[in-house]
Design a protein around this motif. Structure first.
Motif, short mmCIF file in Angstrom:
data_model
loop_
_atom_site.label_atom_id
_atom_site.label_comp_id
_atom_site.label_asym_id
_atom_site.label_seq_id
_atom_site.Cartn_x
_atom_site.Cartn_y
_atom_site.Cartn_z
N ASP A 160 0.78 -1.28 0.04
CA ASP A 160 -0.08 0.15 -0.11
C ASP A 160 0.90 1.34 0.02
N ARG A 161 1.88 1.18 0.58
CA ARG A 161 2.88 2.35 0.54
C ARG A 161 3.66 2.61 -0.60
N SER A 162 4.33 1.39 -1.06
CA SER A 162 5.10 1.43 -2.32
C SER A 162 5.28 -0.03 -3.01
N MET A 163 4.65 -0.05 -4.26
CA MET A 163 4.49 -1.50 -4.54
C MET A 163 5.97 -1.95 -5.28
N SER A 164 6.56 -0.95 -5.96
CA SER A 164 7.83 -1.21 -6.33
C SER A 164 8.97 -1.45 -5.66
N ALA A 165 8.96 -0.97 -4.66
CA ALA A 165 10.01 -1.15 -3.45
C ALA A 165 9.63 -2.46 -2.68
N THR A 166 8.55 -2.92 -2.70
CA THR A 166 8.06 -4.01 -1.98
C THR A 166 8.55 -5.34 -2.63
N VAL A 167 8.18 -5.18 -3.94
CA VAL A 167 8.22 -6.55 -4.84
C VAL A 167 9.85 -6.62 -5.13
N ARG A 168 10.54 -5.55 -5.28
CA ARG A 168 12.04 -5.42 -5.58
C ARG A 168 12.81 -5.73 -4.34
N GLY A 169 12.37 -5.39 -3.21
CA GLY A 169 12.75 -5.71 -1.92
C GLY A 169 12.68 -6.97 -1.56
N VAL A 170 11.41 -7.69 -2.00
CA VAL A 170 11.29 -9.16 -1.42
C VAL A 170 12.24 -10.04 -2.43
N PHE A 171 12.21 -9.64 -3.79
CA PHE A 171 13.06 -10.51 -4.62
C PHE A 171 14.45 -10.21 -4.29
N GLY A 172 15.04 -9.16 -3.98
CA GLY A 172 16.20 -8.95 -3.60
C GLY A 172 16.62 -9.74 -2.18
N GLY A 173 15.64 -9.64 -1.54
CA GLY A 173 15.87 -10.50 -0.23
C GLY A 173 15.98 -11.90 -0.46
N LEU A 174 15.14 -12.29 -1.33
CA LEU A 174 14.97 -13.84 -1.56
C LEU A 174 16.30 -14.37 -2.33
N ALA A 175 16.89 -13.53 -3.27
CA ALA A 175 18.11 -13.88 -3.73
C ALA A 175 19.25 -13.91 -2.93
N GLY A 176 19.26 -12.91 -1.89
CA GLY A 176 20.18 -13.03 -0.85
C GLY A 176 19.98 -14.06 -0.12
N VAL A 177 19.01 -14.44 0.61
CA VAL A 177 18.97 -15.55 1.47
C VAL A 177 19.28 -16.99 0.67
N LEU A 178 18.87 -17.09 -0.57
CA LEU A 178 19.04 -18.07 -1.26
C LEU A 178 20.58 -18.37 -1.62
N VAL A 179 21.16 -17.25 -1.86
CA VAL A 179 22.69 -17.50 -2.17
C VAL A 179 23.48 -17.89 -1.02
N VAL A 180 23.13 -17.31 0.46
CA VAL A 180 23.66 -17.94 1.56
C VAL A 180 23.20 -19.45 2.17
N PHE A 181 22.19 -19.89 1.42
CA PHE A 181 21.56 -21.05 2.01
C PHE A 181 22.63 -22.23 1.80
N PRO A 182 23.29 -22.34 0.86
CA PRO A 182 24.14 -23.43 0.89
C PRO A 182 25.27 -23.58 1.95
N PHE A 183 25.45 -22.33 2.31
CA PHE A 183 26.55 -22.18 3.40
C PHE A 183 26.12 -22.15 4.74
N ALA A 184 24.82 -21.80 4.67
CA ALA A 184 24.06 -21.65 6.26
C ALA A 184 23.73 -22.98 6.65
N VAL A 185 23.26 -23.97 5.83
CA VAL A 185 22.78 -25.17 6.22
C VAL A 185 23.92 -26.07 7.07
N GLY A 186 25.10 -25.64 6.66
CA GLY A 186 26.32 -26.43 7.38
C GLY A 186 26.40 -26.23 8.73
N TRP A 187 25.82 -25.09 9.14
CA TRP A 187 26.00 -24.83 10.87
C TRP A 187 24.24 -24.57 11.42
N GLN A 188 23.90 -25.27 12.28
CA GLN A 188 22.61 -25.51 12.50
C GLN A 188 21.96 -24.15 12.96
#
Length: 394
Positions: free
Chosen positions: A262-290
């Motif tokens: 409701d505040r900013s559609m463009s910032a929200t959708v880009r922020g979500v996809f950017g966040g998803l890309a970031g967490v998915l990149v670190v996922f292979p390394f994060a799963v090695g430590w509980q």
């Protein structure tokens, strides 16, 4: 928004019922296969049949019912869903189970699309994103509670029992919809206008963004349990707890994304996809430590459904007065993305690279992010109030 609360609540409840059905059978495959005398692999095709019904049948049903008054259509779709669930519950053979699943699936995308459009029609100006996320939360609660509870009921009372409960809940939902939904005339748009909207470049790009971007989540989530047990070393019980936490995070993320949309559609959708890309990149390394794995799962859950409100809002912004078919197609795109991500994740797992599936997911999320830059610049030319009132004639 107070006067719209009962309508949104009942729409949310109805979406919960419909959403629970999609993956319910997944937790009941052994019992279903044994009772209907088929293999577990064959029984799994009940999931595939439902998904195909959503992706293909949903837009077709939406197209064929364009000129049907919205309240009558909502009731009809819920009754169609109830009929499919009843057939599934009473199925004497696997073929009958498939038939019941397909009948239920035909109402899935069309009803969810209709519910989202109707939600925006009762929302106050500037609150369309919140209304969309409120109704869509029914789907996240279905994943969080409906599917596990249905599986538990099926283990104790037989696989048919959850479908009996779904039938009863669908009938109750139809009764509530009859009470709370306002009467609305059929949309002014004809089928050719709805098709023309879907073929608009921004709408096609938005649908592609949904399919590609959401497939990035599915690449990892589909095989999250074996990843956490095989790589992180969690017990099966601990994984169940983490999946529950994932579901809770997705519920909160969806509601938060609605307010941010409701505040900013463009910032929200880009922020979500950017966040998803970031967490998915670190996922292979994060799963090695509980501890890091726990944090990664929670963040992924928070972001996984946060795409719903901004992407559906984006479709509604471009759809004008003919949004129903476009929204139904976008609902199908979520399912298509989930299926494509599952297939890619399966290929990666078969190649012995399960731990690194997050990198493929990150590439897909970044692709979704890139697509938003193609579609959103034109969105700036459309006035914000359009999103809030786009469904006034729906």
């Amino acid at each position: 928004m107070r006067r719209s609360h009962p309508t949104l609540a009942v729409l949310c409840l109805s979406v919960f019922v419909v959403g629970t059905s999609e993956y319910l059978i997944s937790g009941l495959l052994p019992q279903t296969a044994a009772d209907l005398d088929v293999s577990v692999g064959t029984a799994g095709q009940a999931v595939t049949a439902y998904a195909l019904g959503v992706v293909i049948g949903g837009p077709v049903v939406a197209a064929l019912t364009i000129r049907v008054p919205r309240k009558g259509l909502a009731l009809g779709l819920m009754l169609l869903f109830a009929a499919g669930s009843a057939v599934s519950a009473a199925a004497p053979t696997f073929a009958w189970l498939l038939a019941g699943r397909v009948v239920s699936s035909l109402s899935h995308a069309a009803f969810l699309a209709l519910a989202l459009v109707m939600a925006t029609s009762v929302a106050p100006p500037g609150r369309a994103g919140t209304a969309i996320s409120t109704v869509a939360s029914g789907f996240t609660v279905a994943t969080l509670l409906g599917v596990p509870l249905g599986a538990l009921l099926g283990e104790r009372a037989g696989w048919r029992a959850p479908f009996v409960v779904l039938t009863a809940l669908a009938l109750a939902g139809a009764a509530l919809l009859a009470v709370v939904l306002p009467r609305q005339d059929p949309p002014a748009a004809w089928l050719r206008e709805e098709i023309a909207v879907v073929l608009r470049r921004p709408v096609l790009l938005a649908i592609a963004t949904t399919a590609v971007g959401f497939s990035g989540v599915a690449v990892v989530f589909t095989y999250l349990a074996p990843l956490l047990t095989g790589v992180s070393g969690f017990s099966a019980a601990a994984v169940s707890g983490l999946l529950l936490a994932y579901g809770a995070g997705s519920f909160l993320g969806n509601l938060l994304a609605g307010r941010l949309t409701d505040r900013s559609m463009s910032a929200t959708v880009r922020g979500v996809f950017g966040g998803l890309a970031g967490v998915l990149v670190v996922f292979p390394f994060a799963v090695g430590w509980q501890p890091a794995a726990v944090a990664a799962v929670l963040v992924l859950g928070l972001l996984s459904t946060a795409t719903i409100a901004p992407l559906q809002g984006l479709i509604l912004r471009h759809a004008g007065d003919a949004p129903t078919l476009a929204v139904a197609a976008n609902v199908g795109a979520f399912n298509l993305g989930a299926a494509a991500g599952a297939v890619l994740g399966g290929v990666i797992t078969a190649a012995g690279a399960l731990r690194w599936s997050g990198l493929a997911g990150a590439v897909l999320s970044l692709t979704g992010l890139a697509l938003t830059f193609l579609v959103l610049p034109r969105a700036r030319r459309v006035a914000e109030p359009r999103l809030s009132g786009v469904a006034d004639q729906a």
